[in-house]
Scaffold this active site. Sequence first.
Site, PDB file in Angstrom:
ATOM      1  N   GLN A   1     -10.178  30.877  -7.016  1.00 46.74           N
ATOM      2  CA  GLN A   1      -9.774  29.558  -6.463  1.00 46.74           C
ATOM      3  C   GLN A   1     -10.288  28.406  -7.350  1.00 46.74           C
ATOM      4  O   GLN A   1     -10.482  28.610  -8.530  1.00 46.74           O
ATOM      5  CB  GLN A   1     -10.253  29.391  -5.021  1.00 46.74           C
TER       6      GLN A   1
ATOM      7  N   LYS B   1      -7.192  30.844 -14.869  1.00 48.40           N
ATOM      8  CA  LYS B   1      -8.524  31.424 -15.092  1.00 48.40           C
ATOM      9  C   LYS B   1      -8.440  32.858 -15.606  1.00 48.40           C
ATOM     10  O   LYS B   1      -9.209  33.256 -16.464  1.00 48.40           O
ATOM     11  CB  LYS B   1      -9.338  31.434 -13.793  1.00 48.40           C
TER      12      LYS B   1
ATOM     13  N   GLY C   1      -5.562  35.089  -7.077  1.00 52.93           N
ATOM     14  CA  GLY C   1      -4.478  35.678  -7.844  1.00 52.93           C
ATOM     15  C   GLY C   1      -4.650  35.344  -9.308  1.00 52.93           C
ATOM     16  O   GLY C   1      -4.363  34.232  -9.724  1.00 52.93           O
ATOM     17  N   HIS C   2      -5.203  36.283 -10.058  1.00 54.59           N
ATOM     18  CA  HIS C   2      -5.374  36.065 -11.495  1.00 54.59           C
ATOM     19  C   HIS C   2      -4.296  36.822 -12.237  1.00 54.59           C
ATOM     20  O   HIS C   2      -4.178  38.030 -12.087  1.00 54.59           O
ATOM     21  CB  HIS C   2      -6.739  36.598 -11.960  1.00 54.59           C
TER      22      HIS C   2
ATOM     23  N   ASP D   1      -5.508  28.383  -9.472  1.00 53.83           N
ATOM     24  CA  ASP D   1      -4.315  28.640 -10.294  1.00 53.83           C
ATOM     25  C   ASP D   1      -4.343  27.891 -11.622  1.00 53.83           C
ATOM     26  O   ASP D   1      -3.299  27.487 -12.135  1.00 53.83           O
ATOM     27  CB  ASP D   1      -3.024  28.265  -9.533  1.00 53.83           C
TER      28      ASP D   1
HETATM   29  P1  IMP Z   1      -7.208  30.997   2.350  1.00 52.77           P
HETATM   30  O1  IMP Z   1      -8.157  31.112   1.214  1.00 52.77           O
HETATM   31  O2  IMP Z   1      -6.189  32.104   2.402  1.00 52.77           O
HETATM   32  O3  IMP Z   1      -7.895  30.788   3.672  1.00 52.77           O
HETATM   33  O4  IMP Z   1      -6.345  29.662   2.120  1.00 52.77           O
HETATM   34  C1  IMP Z   1      -6.920  28.369   2.188  1.00 52.77           C
HETATM   35  C2  IMP Z   1      -6.332  27.449   1.135  1.00 52.77           C
HETATM   36  O5  IMP Z   1      -6.765  27.874  -0.141  1.00 52.77           O
HETATM   37  C3  IMP Z   1      -4.810  27.441   1.103  1.00 52.77           C
HETATM   38  O6  IMP Z   1      -4.363  26.159   0.734  1.00 52.77           O
HETATM   39  C4  IMP Z   1      -4.501  28.423  -0.011  1.00 52.77           C
HETATM   40  O7  IMP Z   1      -3.247  28.202  -0.579  1.00 52.77           O
HETATM   41  C5  IMP Z   1      -5.634  28.112  -0.975  1.00 52.77           C
HETATM   42  N1  IMP Z   1      -5.955  29.232  -1.857  1.00 52.77           N
HETATM   43  C6  IMP Z   1      -6.611  30.368  -1.553  1.00 52.77           C
HETATM   44  N2  IMP Z   1      -6.725  31.158  -2.628  1.00 52.77           N
HETATM   45  C7  IMP Z   1      -6.155  30.516  -3.645  1.00 52.77           C
HETATM   46  C8  IMP Z   1      -5.987  30.813  -5.037  1.00 52.77           C
HETATM   47  O8  IMP Z   1      -6.411  31.847  -5.568  1.00 52.77           O
HETATM   48  N3  IMP Z   1      -5.346  29.863  -5.766  1.00 52.77           N
HETATM   49  C9  IMP Z   1      -4.913  28.708  -5.227  1.00 52.77           C
HETATM   50  N4  IMP Z   1      -5.035  28.408  -3.952  1.00 52.77           N
HETATM   51  C10 IMP Z   1      -5.656  29.284  -3.158  1.00 52.77           C
END
Ligand code: IMP
Length: 427
Positions: A223, A16, A40-41, A13
């Site tokens: 991420q 990017k 989430g971009h 977040d």
């Molecule tokens: P997962 O990727 O859904 O398994 O989540 C694992 C961790 O990564 C959690 O803390 C999510 O909130 C975090 N996370 C996954 N994708 C994103 C992203 O695009 N931005 C920020 N945090 C993320």
Amino acid sequence: MSSLAIVGSQWGDEGKGKIIDYLAGKADMVIRAQGGSNAGHTVVINGRKYALHLIPSGVLNGNTVNIIGNGVVFDPESFFAELELLEKDGVTTDNIYLSDRAHLVFPYHKTLDELYENARGIGDIGTTKRGIGPAYMDKIERTGIRVCDMLDEAGFRKKIERQIEAKNRLIAGVFGGEALEGEKIVKLYLEYARRLAPRVRDTGVMVYEAMSAGRKILFEGAQGSMLDIDLGTYPYVTSSHPVSGGFTTGAGVGAGLIRDVVGITKAYTTRVGKGPFVTELLNETGDRIREIGHEYGATTGRPRRCGWFDGLVVRYSARISGITGLALTLLDVLSGFDDLYLCESYDYHGERIDHFPASLDVVSECAPVFRKLPGWRTDISGCAVYEDLPANAKAYVNAVEEITGVPVKIVSVGPDRKQTIIREEVF
Ligand code: IMP
């Protein structure tokens, strides 16, 4: 050959999407190489907001070729939902290709994501519940189903039926959940396969050939480094490699092919989900940053945890991804604060720590050691060149460079493409 990787240098977040979109305007090819629809971009063009989850940000640039690489876990439902929104807005989507080696996300992955999280109780990770962890679990366990499998109906049927049976034993037998209807999933995915087939390629060949032909290639990280399965704040991480090394395996190219790495870095720090966060502000200042910065998840809508800039985190990310320049985003959010704080090191029971520790027990007992700087009062969202920034904002940028050891090459002062100050061309 010119290849640039974009990594998130914090917990995701970092903004990017906007920087990638800006750079994608110059790229011949944009590649997503890891993660899935958990990303989430948010990209804003002419005041219109696009939330991209799975589709590379280059899609908004007409002529750019967009690749979803083998390292991505691909959720067709999410893909088509996103595609339809873009097409409704008149965005050309013909230039999106999908690796035949990418693993697929199935409904049972999402069901299991939820069930595992519930079973973890107060020790939950705070996942996006998009099935990302369970899909990568299947990949590593070697029971995953790939895009190429989906194109052979008879073989696919056998594989998926076996998986559904096994997963239903877990879902219904172990967790007491509702078993999934196998034939419904088979039919749905065969229909997806039919619609996806024209986009499926050996994308590693496409990337290699584009590189060999001297095209400009952009690797779009999702991420952030601190969510890396190996190097992040384990177990509060995602299940992929959002560091530059992950992009080469995830795109199917050699490690030497990535030349420059830009770390997208928020001027402060946020994270969603659980896990220690040394500079977190559990007070009005944190709330103020959240409101001004609209710090709510693009994928889940969850409020993000907010804190001051953590230089240790970014210094660590710079080392593990080989970051050659920073893009400092959301600097405008810090306008109007009397004082600003940047964390230079951690204090662990009187011991100074300069490198991000592995043990989260240690991290959770660390206190931030701050450098305090005076804020600036003026609105900087209209600044077009670096010289336009107030002296205190420039001093803040200098402090980021000093603490992280990496030059700030881009400064973003607002969500629009136009609100981007380029100090040094990166691509
Ligand atoms: P997962 O990727 O859904 O398994 O989540 C694992 C961790 O990564 C959690 O803390 C999510 O909130 C975090 N996370 C996954 N994708 C994103 C992203 O695009 N931005 C920020 N945090 C993320």
